[in-house]
Design an enzyme around this catalytic site. Structure first.
Site, mmCIF file in Angstrom:
data_model
loop_
_atom_site.group_PDB
_atom_site.id
_atom_site.type_symbol
_atom_site.label_atom_id
_atom_site.label_comp_id
_atom_site.label_asym_id
_atom_site.label_seq_id
_atom_site.Cartn_x
_atom_site.Cartn_y
_atom_site.Cartn_z
ATOM 1 N N GLY A 150 -13.358 5.639 10.383
ATOM 2 C CA GLY A 150 -11.992 5.808 10.883
ATOM 3 C C GLY A 150 -11.654 7.277 10.804
ATOM 4 O O GLY A 150 -12.538 8.132 10.923
ATOM 5 N N ASP A 183 -8.338 13.168 16.520
ATOM 6 C CA ASP A 183 -8.449 11.798 17.011
ATOM 7 C C ASP A 183 -9.704 11.672 17.880
ATOM 8 O O ASP A 183 -9.838 12.382 18.884
ATOM 9 C CB ASP A 183 -7.190 11.448 17.813
ATOM 10 N N PHE A 184 -10.577 10.757 17.484
ATOM 11 C CA PHE A 184 -11.862 10.653 18.188
ATOM 12 C C PHE A 184 -11.706 10.251 19.657
ATOM 13 O O PHE A 184 -12.548 10.561 20.474
ATOM 14 C CB PHE A 184 -12.804 9.693 17.445
ATOM 15 N N ARG A 185 -10.590 9.561 19.960
ATOM 16 C CA ARG A 185 -10.377 9.212 21.382
ATOM 17 C C ARG A 185 -10.181 10.468 22.201
ATOM 18 O O ARG A 185 -10.790 10.631 23.263
ATOM 19 C CB ARG A 185 -9.141 8.316 21.527
ATOM 20 N N ASN A 230 0.866 -1.175 0.000
ATOM 21 C CA ASN A 230 0.000 0.000 0.000
ATOM 22 C C ASN A 230 0.906 1.229 0.000
ATOM 23 O O ASN A 230 1.442 1.617 1.043
ATOM 24 C CB ASN A 230 -0.874 -0.050 1.259
ATOM 25 N N ARG A 264 -11.232 16.186 7.660
ATOM 26 C CA ARG A 264 -11.910 16.594 6.415
ATOM 27 C C ARG A 264 -13.319 17.083 6.720
ATOM 28 O O ARG A 264 -14.006 16.514 7.571
ATOM 29 C CB ARG A 264 -12.000 15.410 5.442
ATOM 30 N N ARG A 305 -2.557 -2.002 -3.453
ATOM 31 C CA ARG A 305 -3.739 -1.171 -3.272
ATOM 32 C C ARG A 305 -3.577 0.039 -4.193
ATOM 33 O O ARG A 305 -2.564 0.747 -4.126
ATOM 34 C CB ARG A 305 -3.821 -0.690 -1.827
ATOM 35 N N HIS A 360 -12.850 3.506 -0.150
ATOM 36 C CA HIS A 360 -12.925 2.445 0.881
ATOM 37 C C HIS A 360 -13.605 1.184 0.343
ATOM 38 O O HIS A 360 -14.126 0.389 1.123
ATOM 39 C CB HIS A 360 -13.726 2.897 2.133
ATOM 40 N N LYS A 376 3.104 0.767 3.276
ATOM 41 C CA LYS A 376 2.756 -0.287 4.240
ATOM 42 C C LYS A 376 2.819 -1.614 3.508
ATOM 43 O O LYS A 376 2.427 -1.686 2.343
ATOM 44 C CB LYS A 376 1.328 -0.081 4.765
ATOM 45 N N GLU A 389 -8.410 -4.951 4.870
ATOM 46 C CA GLU A 389 -8.222 -4.632 3.445
ATOM 47 C C GLU A 389 -7.067 -5.435 2.852
ATOM 48 O O GLU A 389 -7.113 -5.847 1.699
ATOM 49 C CB GLU A 389 -7.974 -3.125 3.289
ATOM 50 N N GLY A 446 -10.560 8.681 8.080
ATOM 51 C CA GLY A 446 -11.403 8.901 6.908
ATOM 52 C C GLY A 446 -12.627 8.015 7.127
ATOM 53 O O GLY A 446 -12.481 6.911 7.642
ATOM 54 N N GLY A 455 -15.494 2.649 14.408
ATOM 55 C CA GLY A 455 -16.566 1.647 14.308
ATOM 56 C C GLY A 455 -16.252 0.367 15.071
ATOM 57 O O GLY A 455 -17.122 -0.235 15.686
ATOM 58 N N GLU A 456 -14.981 -0.044 15.039
ATOM 59 C CA GLU A 456 -14.606 -1.300 15.708
ATOM 60 C C GLU A 456 -14.416 -1.119 17.207
ATOM 61 O O GLU A 456 -14.603 -2.059 17.980
ATOM 62 C CB GLU A 456 -13.276 -1.825 15.119
HETATM 63 P P1 ADP Z 1 -7.471 5.596 9.096
HETATM 64 O O1 ADP Z 1 -7.109 4.222 8.579
HETATM 65 O O2 ADP Z 1 -8.454 6.333 8.245
HETATM 66 O O3 ADP Z 1 -6.294 6.432 9.507
HETATM 67 P P2 ADP Z 1 -8.477 4.179 11.421
HETATM 68 O O4 ADP Z 1 -9.435 3.209 10.888
HETATM 69 O O5 ADP Z 1 -7.159 3.685 11.924
HETATM 70 O O6 ADP Z 1 -8.279 5.393 10.433
HETATM 71 O O7 ADP Z 1 -9.210 4.949 12.618
HETATM 72 C C1 ADP Z 1 -8.568 5.960 13.350
HETATM 73 C C2 ADP Z 1 -9.598 6.591 14.261
HETATM 74 O O8 ADP Z 1 -10.141 5.591 15.117
HETATM 75 C C3 ADP Z 1 -8.976 7.663 15.165
HETATM 76 O O9 ADP Z 1 -9.765 8.836 15.137
HETATM 77 C C4 ADP Z 1 -9.071 7.029 16.523
HETATM 78 O O10 ADP Z 1 -9.308 7.980 17.496
HETATM 79 C C5 ADP Z 1 -10.268 6.126 16.412
HETATM 80 N N1 ADP Z 1 -10.224 5.124 17.458
HETATM 81 C C6 ADP Z 1 -9.379 4.100 17.607
HETATM 82 N N2 ADP Z 1 -9.640 3.444 18.767
HETATM 83 C C7 ADP Z 1 -10.678 4.081 19.352
HETATM 84 C C8 ADP Z 1 -11.419 3.904 20.554
HETATM 85 N N3 ADP Z 1 -11.124 2.937 21.397
HETATM 86 N N4 ADP Z 1 -12.407 4.761 20.815
HETATM 87 C C9 ADP Z 1 -12.701 5.755 19.968
HETATM 88 N N5 ADP Z 1 -12.059 5.966 18.823
HETATM 89 C C10 ADP Z 1 -11.067 5.149 18.524
#
Ligand code: ADP
Length: 417
Positions: free
Chosen positions: A210, A283-285, A7, A241, A91, A180, A14, A384, A212, A333-334
């Site tokens: 994620g 970062d959503f965390r 990728n 974005r 990819r 995606h 990667k 992927e 994205g 999502g995961e």
């Molecule tokens: P990409 O491949 O587009 O860079 P990822 O699929 O790796 O993205 O997702 C990254 C996002 O997932 C980040 O915003 C991160 O904060 C979020 N994330 C990962 N683990 C958690 C979690 N436990 N709770 C909330 N968000 C999470």
């Protein structure tokens, strides 16, 4: 049988070598800052250790050369000989309208990839550089291109044509492509396995959330609509974005902030979304933590994201005439139980009933809906790389066995004759 999956990003690479008998990676790694100062390779060895090599990595050819050296390194290499690699899967971000599925790379494919550069100026050139480097260093090993856009080529014109003069579609290829695709395809196939139903009979909404993020409506295994568009900027609010906007906002900001085209492009891709709204992080965390501590703008960013996802779920259920499965995948999502719970709240009108106890999971493939939920809610970690490897093996093995078809179970290649 071993497949190398690559990728290539603009300054990163990667890679994974996947053993197709177990479907697990036997080694993987990442090259960062290609062509920049401070470039380095982090290689996961066959012994589950990490080797970091800091050296000048001028371009993708050099990066791939270094990766191949690590794969066969006498002390820790996962392979004895590069000939153990059966095929290479790349990819490729943009296949335009030319590619509706993965293809074995030959001279005509290379020409078509070059034609797609205009549509993905940042992404396709490094993909092409990676392919050329492999052709040079591993001549004779077949290579396959797997496109992010291919899965969405089943959309109808009513989904992908914009309200612009039709000639702009004909002249410039301006339309919705969607991205995606490899992830949406993988999780939809896994959903059919989990639900023990033929994919052809299912109406699925796949939420790849994620950094994205995109959502796809998948009926009978075919993408019929998706939230990303001409570029991966459209649709949901994302980490950095903007997602969908009134198009007039773009020209208005350019005038008020005196931004040129490149600056505006950069602004929309890197300074907006959850970062722009929260003012804290992409970062959503981090945003979830800040929101819990009472930060209103962090909470607002989360609320907008949830609102956007809900809107797409409602829209896609309407477009498909119902929904049998709602899939959550990618980082948020995961992993984020609270985001899944917020998105599924008050959705029982669509038959979506999340089980809050089952929802207490991270990164596992599991059904998290209540027993009586008409629409099953599934957490499915995306993969992927495996999807790329499966497509690569299927195409190259089929060629080797003179068009003898592989055995397919629920759309995922399981074994070969
Ligand atoms: P990409 O491949 O587009 O860079 P990822 O699929 O790796 O993205 O997702 C990254 C996002 O997932 C980040 O915003 C991160 O904060 C979020 N994330 C990962 N683990 C958690 C979690 N436990 N709770 C909330 N968000 C999470």
């Amino acid at each position: 049988m071993k497949i190398l999956v690559l990728n290539c990003g603009s300054s990163s690479l990667k890679y994974q070598v996947i053993d197709m008998d177990t479907r697990n990676p036997i080694t993987k790694g990442l090259v960062e800052r290609i062509g920049l100062q401070g470039s380095e390779l982090t290689h996961g060895t066959a012994l589950q250790e990490k080797v970091v090599i800091k050296t000048e990595i001028k371009n993708h050819t050099k990066a791939i050369e270094l990766v191949l050296e690590q794969l066969v390194a006498p002390e820790y290499g996962a392979l004895k000989d590069l000939n153990e690699i059966y095929a290479i899967g790349h990819r490729v971000v943009h296949g335009g309208e030319k590619f509706a599925k993965s293809v074995i790379i030959d001279a005509s494919v290379m020409r078509a990839l070059k034609d797609c550069i205009e549509l993905a100026p940042l992404h396709n050139p490094p993909n092409i550089a990676g392919i050329k480097a492999c052709q040079k260093m591993m001549p004779g090993i077949p290579q396959v291109a797997v496109f992010d856009t291919a899965f969405h080529q089943t959309m109808q014109p009513s989904s992908y044509i914009y309200g612009l003069p039709y000639e702009y579609y004909e002249k410039y290829g301006i339309r919705k492509y969607g991205f995606h695709g490899t992830s949406h395809k993988y999780v939809s196939q896994r959903a059919a396995v989990l639900l023990k139903k033929p994919l052809g009979e299912l109406k699925l909404i796949s939420c790849h959330l994620g950094n994205g993020a995109s959502i796809a409506a998948i009926r009978g295994g075919r993408s019929i609509d998706t939230s990303m568009g001409f570029t991966p900027l459209d649709g949901l609010l994302m980490g950095t974005r903007s997602g969908a906007l009134d198009p007039a906002v773009v020209t208005y900001i350019m005038c008020r902030e005196n931004l040129d085209v490149d600056q505006m492009n950069d602004f929309l891709n890197t300074k907006c979304g959850a970062l722009g709204v929260s003012g804290i992080s992409s970062d959503f965390r981090d945003i979830e933590v800040a929101a819990k501590q009472g930060n209103n703008r962090a909470q607002l960013a989360l609320d907008i994201f949830v609102h956007d996802v809900k809107q797409y779920i409602g829209a896609y259920a309407t477009v498909m005439g119902g929904v049998d499965g709602l899939i959550f995948t990618a980082g948020v999502g995961e992993n984020s139980m609270s985001m899944r719970a917020a998105i599924c709240k008050n959705m029982s009108y669509l038959g979506i009933n999340l089980d809050l106890e089952k929802n207490e999971v991270r990164g596992e493939e599991v059904d998290v809906s209540k027993t009586n939920s008409h629409c099953r809610v599934l957490v499915i970690p995306t993969n992927e790389e495996l999807m790329i490897a499966l497509d690569t093996l299927e195409l190259t093995h089929r060629k080797d066995t003179m068009h003898r078809a592989p055995t397919i179970h629920h759309g995922l290649v399981k074994s070969f004759p």
